[in-house]
Motif scaffolding. Structure first.
Motif, PDB file in Angstrom:
ATOM      1  N   ILE A  81       0.852  -1.193   0.000  1.00 44.24           N
ATOM      2  CA  ILE A  81       0.000   0.000   0.000  1.00 44.24           C
ATOM      3  C   ILE A  81       0.890   1.246   0.000  1.00 44.24           C
ATOM      4  O   ILE A  81       1.728   1.400   0.885  1.00 44.24           O
ATOM      5  N   PRO A  82       0.730   2.148  -0.975  1.00 41.33           N
ATOM      6  CA  PRO A  82       1.526   3.374  -0.956  1.00 41.33           C
ATOM      7  C   PRO A  82       1.111   4.240   0.232  1.00 41.33           C
ATOM      8  O   PRO A  82      -0.075   4.361   0.546  1.00 41.33           O
ATOM      9  N   ALA A  83       2.098   4.822   0.910  1.00 39.90           N
ATOM     10  CA  ALA A  83       1.803   5.645   2.094  1.00 39.90           C
ATOM     11  C   ALA A  83       2.813   6.776   2.210  1.00 39.90           C
ATOM     12  O   ALA A  83       3.975   6.626   1.858  1.00 39.90           O
ATOM     13  N   SER A  84       2.328   7.889   2.717  1.00 40.63           N
ATOM     14  CA  SER A  84       3.198   8.997   3.095  1.00 40.63           C
ATOM     15  C   SER A  84       3.352   8.886   4.604  1.00 40.63           C
ATOM     16  O   SER A  84       2.405   9.136   5.346  1.00 40.63           O
ATOM     17  N   LEU A  85       4.527   8.495   5.067  1.00 37.28           N
ATOM     18  CA  LEU A  85       4.757   8.215   6.485  1.00 37.28           C
ATOM     19  C   LEU A  85       5.802   9.185   7.014  1.00 37.28           C
ATOM     20  O   LEU A  85       6.887   9.287   6.458  1.00 37.28           O
TER      21      LEU A  85
END
Length: 110
Positions: free
Chosen positions: A35-39
């Motif tokens: 899952i692409p995520a901005s973390l």
């Protein structure tokens, strides 16, 4: 589609089992991977009424696509760094025209 710029990919882990002593343990059953995520990890200075000494608290926030199956008490594995987080809260803004990213408040465990 995500509005935030993804900095990593995550795996959502869910589930519990009972050990030989009857204690509940987390299982590492992947619900979704890649899952692409901005973390981002951040720090905040806090002090309480009982203890006026300021301390530094670390926390993390992720943004994931709107329809991501993620809920409180799930665990998140950062596929880039190998760090594991517990999901404290999941929220999202209401918008009648587009689906907005979900905000996921995290607490690092490893």
């Amino acid at each position: 589609m995500m509005q935030a710029i993804a900095t990593t990919k995550i795996t959502v882990l869910r589930g519990t089992a009972t050990d030989a002593y009857g204690d509940e343990q987390d299982t590492n059953t992947p619900i979704a991977t890649g899952i692409p995520a901005s973390l981002t990890e951040q720090t905040r200075r806090v002090s309480g009424r009982e203890n006026q000494t300021p301390r530094i608290v670390r926390y993390a926030v992720a943004r994931v696509p709107a329809r991501t199956d993620i809920s409180e008490n799930d665990r998140v594995l950062d596929e880039r760094t190998g760090a594991t987080y517990i999901v404290d809260a999941v929220s999202g803004m209401a918008n009648p025209t587009i689906e907005v990213d979900r905000r996921v408040d995290l607490r690092r465990t490893t």
